[in-house]
Design an enzyme around this catalytic site. Structure first.
Site, PDB file in Angstrom:
ATOM      1  N   GLU A   1      -0.503  -1.772   5.585  1.00  0.00           N
ATOM      2  CA  GLU A   1       0.404  -2.100   6.166  1.00  0.00           C
ATOM      3  C   GLU A   1       0.086  -0.681   7.099  1.00  0.00           C
ATOM      4  O   GLU A   1       0.430  -0.551   8.711  1.00  0.00           O
ATOM      5  CB  GLU A   1       1.262  -2.271   6.178  1.00  0.00           C
ATOM      6  CG  GLU A   1       3.043  -2.050   7.324  1.00  0.00           C
ATOM      7  CD  GLU A   1       3.017  -1.345   7.645  1.00  0.00           C
ATOM      8  OE1 GLU A   1       3.054  -0.866   8.828  1.00  0.00           O
ATOM      9  OE2 GLU A   1       2.692   0.229   6.642  1.00  0.00           O
TER      10      GLU A   1
ATOM     11  N   ASP B   1       0.706  -1.157   0.065  1.00  0.00           N
ATOM     12  CA  ASP B   1       0.158  -0.279   0.280  1.00  0.00           C
ATOM     13  C   ASP B   1       0.728   1.365  -0.472  1.00  0.00           C
ATOM     14  O   ASP B   1       1.942   1.370   0.255  1.00  0.00           O
ATOM     15  CB  ASP B   1      -1.224  -0.035   1.358  1.00  0.00           C
ATOM     16  CG  ASP B   1      -0.115  -0.019   2.592  1.00  0.00           C
ATOM     17  OD1 ASP B   1       0.707  -0.806   2.861  1.00  0.00           O
ATOM     18  OD2 ASP B   1      -0.720   0.802   3.148  1.00  0.00           O
TER      19      ASP B   1
HETATM   20 NI    NI Z   1       5.972   1.065   5.521  1.00  0.00          NI
END
Ligand code: NI
Length: 396
Positions: A140, A82
């Protein structure tokens, strides 16, 4: 190097692919939980390699299983995919084409390095005793994070060891940092509301000024790390947002504060909300104000397993030579890689991505963050070497 003597791709031959994938992903960054196009690109690229079982455990993640010729242990390797809500200010040819969104943490590189390793390892399948499981994880950057979802979806079932890496701007390209034990903190979130009583700025005696009280609270919170916590125990308390008031001649009735708490130690982590609320309660009450206090636990700390760290050290030395390996310096940042470590011994490591001569020096999450692309080859090589080591390739 002699990592690949198979009919498949060599580490050398995938190097340009890896850089190409990274640049493509960099041009089309997507935010956490919205990695539709990214995950489709990963799934399509993996499908092109052949020999993999590819599934989509959640709408924007991808899992690929490479099952070796002979049964054996399972090694999971994770890359996050991401990007961040940042307007990119780089001027290179592959700058973000999605306004307001940028791969400013290096996850584009993580994805590309792991794709490269998959392509090489697919050609080594005959030599693998066991399974390599490649986790391309969404989200994340945004709590509660994608890792926890993937663990719940079963991606760690049967896994014997798990590894993952971060391209690391504090570390120079050409170095790889590994460390067993504590590496990254638990990033917790605090929200405080201080309520007083508003009124005319020229008549403060008729008010309880929450801005003046908030200032005292913020200053006093610095006492926690400076005076209450063991100096040998790393921790951070940062107030990062303060909001209150509308104009110069009105004392508002409320101020909002937001911030973060970072700890490695679980006992200290448990203690932190009590220490913070004690100060908030004491200071507000001393001035006749009231408060609300909310403490949200973020990711668990990243604590590396000794055996998994040893596997990584061997992989670095075997793939890249002695001079590359260094002891990683722990960071006060957080990582949801820790969710996988609850299910199997694991280790997370840092791949140096900084280069002063090339002007690649900005910190992670900066609008001009970049990585030295020579670092990508290091990641691919280490992942391949770790898989061949763990799955006993060449020893059968
Ligand atoms: Ni990172």
């Amino acid at each position: 190097m002699s990592i690949s003597a198979s009919p498949g791709a060599t580490v050398e031959s995938v190097r340009d692919d890896v850089i190409g994938w990274r640049r493509h992903l960099h041009q089309y960054p997507e935010r956490s939980f919205h990695e539709e196009r990214t995950s489709q690109f990963v799934a399509d690229t993996l499908a092109g390699f052949g020999g993999l079982e590819i599934t989509r455990p959640t709408p924007t993640s991808v899992l690929a299983r490479l099952v070796g010729a002979v049964p054996g242990p399972v090694l999971a390797i994770r890359a996050d995919i991401d990007a961040l809500p940042i307007e990119e200010r780089n001027t290179h040819a592959f700058v973000s084409r999605n306004p307001g969104t940028m791969h400013a943490c290096g996850h584009d590189g993580h994805t590309a390095m792991l794709l490269g390793a998959v392509k090489v390892l697919v050609g080594e399948r005959h030599a693998l005793h066991g399974e390599v499981r490649f986790i391309f994880q969404h989200a994340e950057e945004l709590a509660p994070g994608g890792a926890e979802e993937l663990v719940k979806a079963g991606v760690m079932d049967g896994v014997d060891m798990v590894i993952g890496a971060h391209l690391w701007s504090p570390l120079a390209v050409g170095k790889v940092g590994v460390k067993s034990g504590s590496l990254m903190t638990a990033p917790d979130l605090i929200r405080i509301t201080i309520t007083g009583s508003g009124g005319h700025a020229a008549l403060p005696q008729q008010t309880i000024d929450p801005i003046a009280v908030a200032a005292q609270v913020i200053t006093n919170l610095q006492h926690i790390v400076a005076r209450n916590v063991d100096p040998l125990q790393p921790s951070v308390v940062s107030i990062t947002r303060i909001a209150g008031g509308t104009t110069h001649n009105v004392i508002p009735s409320e101020v909002e504060l937001e911030g973060t708490v970072r700890t490695f130690d679980e006992a200290l982590r448990t203690e932190m909300p009590k220490l913070i609320e004690r100060i908030v309660a004491g200071v507000t009450s001393a001035h006749g104000a009231s408060y609300t206090f909310d403490y949200q636990r973020g990711y668990r700390p990243v604590v590396n397993d000794e055996g998994a760290s040893a596997l990584l050290r061997r992989a670095v030395v075997n793939a890249l030579g002695d001079g590359v390996l260094t002891e990683a310096i722990p960071a006060m940042v957080g990582e949801d890689f820790s969710a996988y470590q609850q299910r199997a011994p694991g280790a997370f490591f840092f791949i140096g991505a900084r280069c002063e001569e090339r002007g690649i020096v900005q910190p992670h999450h900066h609008e001009r963050f970049d990585v030295d692309e020579r670092a990508l080859d290091y990641g691919t090589r280490i992942f391949v070497a770790a898989a061949l080591d763990f799955l006993g390739a060449g020893r059968g």
